[in-house]
Design a protein around this motif. Structure first.
Motif, PDB file in Angstrom:
ATOM      1  N   SER A 183       0.916  -1.234   0.035  1.00 31.23           N
ATOM      2  CA  SER A 183       0.029  -0.157   0.055  1.00 31.23           C
ATOM      3  C   SER A 183       1.041   1.179   0.009  1.00 31.23           C
ATOM      4  O   SER A 183       0.361   2.351  -0.268  1.00 31.23           O
ATOM      5  N   ASP A 184       2.122   1.142   0.199  1.00 30.50           N
ATOM      6  CA  ASP A 184       3.039   2.310   0.163  1.00 30.50           C
ATOM      7  C   ASP A 184       3.010   2.915  -1.134  1.00 30.50           C
ATOM      8  O   ASP A 184       3.515   3.971  -1.478  1.00 30.50           O
ATOM      9  N   TYR A 185       3.110   1.832  -2.322  1.00 33.14           N
ATOM     10  CA  TYR A 185       3.533   2.381  -3.673  1.00 33.14           C
ATOM     11  C   TYR A 185       2.457   1.877  -4.539  1.00 33.14           C
ATOM     12  O   TYR A 185       2.672   2.409  -5.668  1.00 33.14           O
ATOM     13  N   ALA A 186       1.556   1.042  -4.350  1.00 36.21           N
ATOM     14  CA  ALA A 186       0.582   0.632  -5.312  1.00 36.21           C
ATOM     15  C   ALA A 186      -0.825   0.238  -4.887  1.00 36.21           C
ATOM     16  O   ALA A 186      -1.010   0.218  -3.595  1.00 36.21           O
ATOM     17  N   GLN A 187      -1.681  -0.090  -5.702  1.00 42.81           N
ATOM     18  CA  GLN A 187      -3.109  -0.132  -5.470  1.00 42.81           C
ATOM     19  C   GLN A 187      -3.613  -1.601  -5.433  1.00 42.81           C
ATOM     20  O   GLN A 187      -4.577  -1.888  -4.851  1.00 42.81           O
ATOM     21  N   GLY A 188      -2.619  -2.461  -6.101  1.00 39.29           N
ATOM     22  CA  GLY A 188      -3.031  -3.693  -6.438  1.00 39.29           C
ATOM     23  C   GLY A 188      -2.583  -4.738  -5.351  1.00 39.29           C
ATOM     24  O   GLY A 188      -2.179  -4.316  -4.215  1.00 39.29           O
ATOM     25  N   ARG A 189      -2.627  -5.934  -5.519  1.00 30.62           N
ATOM     26  CA  ARG A 189      -2.225  -7.033  -4.570  1.00 30.62           C
ATOM     27  C   ARG A 189      -0.991  -7.712  -5.424  1.00 30.62           C
ATOM     28  O   ARG A 189      -0.884  -8.003  -6.628  1.00 30.62           O
ATOM     29  N   ASN A 190      -0.596  -8.650  -4.714  1.00 31.55           N
ATOM     30  CA  ASN A 190       0.571  -9.729  -5.385  1.00 31.55           C
ATOM     31  C   ASN A 190      -0.043 -10.409  -6.335  1.00 31.55           C
ATOM     32  O   ASN A 190      -0.501 -11.458  -5.845  1.00 31.55           O
ATOM     33  N   LEU A 191       0.142 -10.096  -7.684  1.00 29.33           N
ATOM     34  CA  LEU A 191      -0.410 -11.389  -8.372  1.00 29.33           C
ATOM     35  C   LEU A 191       0.327 -12.643  -8.463  1.00 29.33           C
ATOM     36  O   LEU A 191      -0.595 -13.645  -8.373  1.00 29.33           O
ATOM     37  N   PHE A 192       1.405 -13.012  -7.866  1.00 27.42           N
ATOM     38  CA  PHE A 192       1.961 -14.107  -7.790  1.00 27.42           C
ATOM     39  C   PHE A 192       1.476 -14.853  -6.734  1.00 27.42           C
ATOM     40  O   PHE A 192       1.607 -16.212  -6.541  1.00 27.42           O
ATOM     41  N   GLU A 193       0.793 -14.448  -5.692  1.00 29.71           N
ATOM     42  CA  GLU A 193       0.239 -15.142  -4.372  1.00 29.71           C
ATOM     43  C   GLU A 193      -1.040 -15.735  -5.135  1.00 29.71           C
ATOM     44  O   GLU A 193      -1.534 -16.763  -4.642  1.00 29.71           O
ATOM     45  N   LEU A 194      -1.612 -15.574  -6.369  1.00 30.40           N
ATOM     46  CA  LEU A 194      -2.675 -16.394  -6.973  1.00 30.40           C
ATOM     47  C   LEU A 194      -3.839 -16.732  -6.255  1.00 30.40           C
ATOM     48  O   LEU A 194      -4.537 -17.598  -6.394  1.00 30.40           O
ATOM     49  N   ASN A 195      -4.190 -15.648  -5.423  1.00 32.97           N
ATOM     50  CA  ASN A 195      -5.467 -15.827  -4.581  1.00 32.97           C
ATOM     51  C   ASN A 195      -6.780 -15.126  -5.130  1.00 32.97           C
ATOM     52  O   ASN A 195      -7.642 -15.464  -4.801  1.00 32.97           O
TER      53      ASN A 195
END
Length: 259
Positions: A183-195
């Motif tokens: 949340s410090d630098y992006a609005q998304g989530r970690n794509l590689f966690e694949l949840n």
């Protein structure tokens, strides 16, 4: 919402800055000559890009591939465009791009390479006027290929909801081991966690569009106008907008606006 601020302040991407810190060499090609001012005024503003002289995308890709053979870390960005988007020529144009991608991958060592293939948006062949097209968020427009190769990722097809904004956190945290909260630098989530995401956001200068895993969409503009669509993009009657979800979206949307 951030475009004007990014352009006026020449704000660089945190990914580009990280790649520079890690001494990556850059090469980039766009079949539209980077017509979007975001590239020249912000993303690649202070990046030294080797000139790729080419009269066609195929020539450009060959030029880039020759550079990648040098024993240095490289970040290569290739933007291909379908100039003729008539329905008759669309399939042929896609086949040509697929072949260019195939030729490129065959010429690159994948041992220490991450490959990302995606599209900015889809293409609809519905008969829409200019205003309808601008405010159209049907599945054929917003669902795009999103293919990632990295030797540390399992081979699988992910059917859960994801967004382009999930890519930056994945690269920063999984590849470059950045410890900051996403949340410090992006609005998304970690794509590689694949949840998968509980919802993703699409937007234009008028509408914020919340897309849920079942395909339901909620559209809301800055004046409070509200619409609901089902997965077939058929507008539904709805007297109870999901206010909690809207508040969550507005909070995320304004997360990097100076208070």
């Amino acid at each position: 919402n951030y475009t004007d601020s990014i352009l006026s302040n020449h704000t660089p991407s945190v990914l580009i800055k990280k790649l520079q810190d890690e001494k990556y060499q850059f090469v980039a090609y766009s079949s539209t000559a980077f017509k979007d001012s975001l590239f020249k005024q912000a993303l690649f503003r202070n990046v030294k890009l080797p000139k790729v002289k080419a009269s066609s995308p195929k020539e450009a890709i060959n030029g880039i591939l020759s550079l990648l053979k040098e024993d240095k870390p490289w970040f290569a960005y290739v933007d291909l465009d379908i100039a003729d988007q008539t329905e008759e020529n669309y399939t042929k144009s896609l086949a040509e791009i697929d072949q260019q991608i195939d030729d490129t991958l065959a010429s690159v060592s994948l041992e220490n390479t991450i490959v990302i293939i995606t599209a900015e948006h889809g293409t609809t062949f519905n008969k829409l006027d200019e205003k309808e097209q601008e405010n159209y968020f049907g599945r054929d427009e917003i669902q795009v290929p999103f293919i990632v190769y990295w030797k540390d990722l399992p081979v699988q097809e992910v059917s859960k909801l994801t967004s382009h904004t999930d890519l930056l956190p994945a690269l920063m945290s999984s590849i470059f081991k950045v410890k900051n909260p996403i949340s410090d630098y992006a609005q998304g989530r970690n794509l590689f966690e694949l949840n998968g995401d509980p919802w993703v956001l699409a937007s234009n200068f008028r509408w914020n569009v919340i897309i849920q895993p079942d395909g339901t969409q909620y559209h809301i503009d800055r004046k409070g106008n509200y619409k609901k669509f089902d997965r077939t993009y058929t507008e539904q009657s709805s007297s109870r907008p999901p206010l909690g979800l809207f508040l969550e979206v507005f909070k995320q949307e304004r997360s990097f606006i100076n208070k």
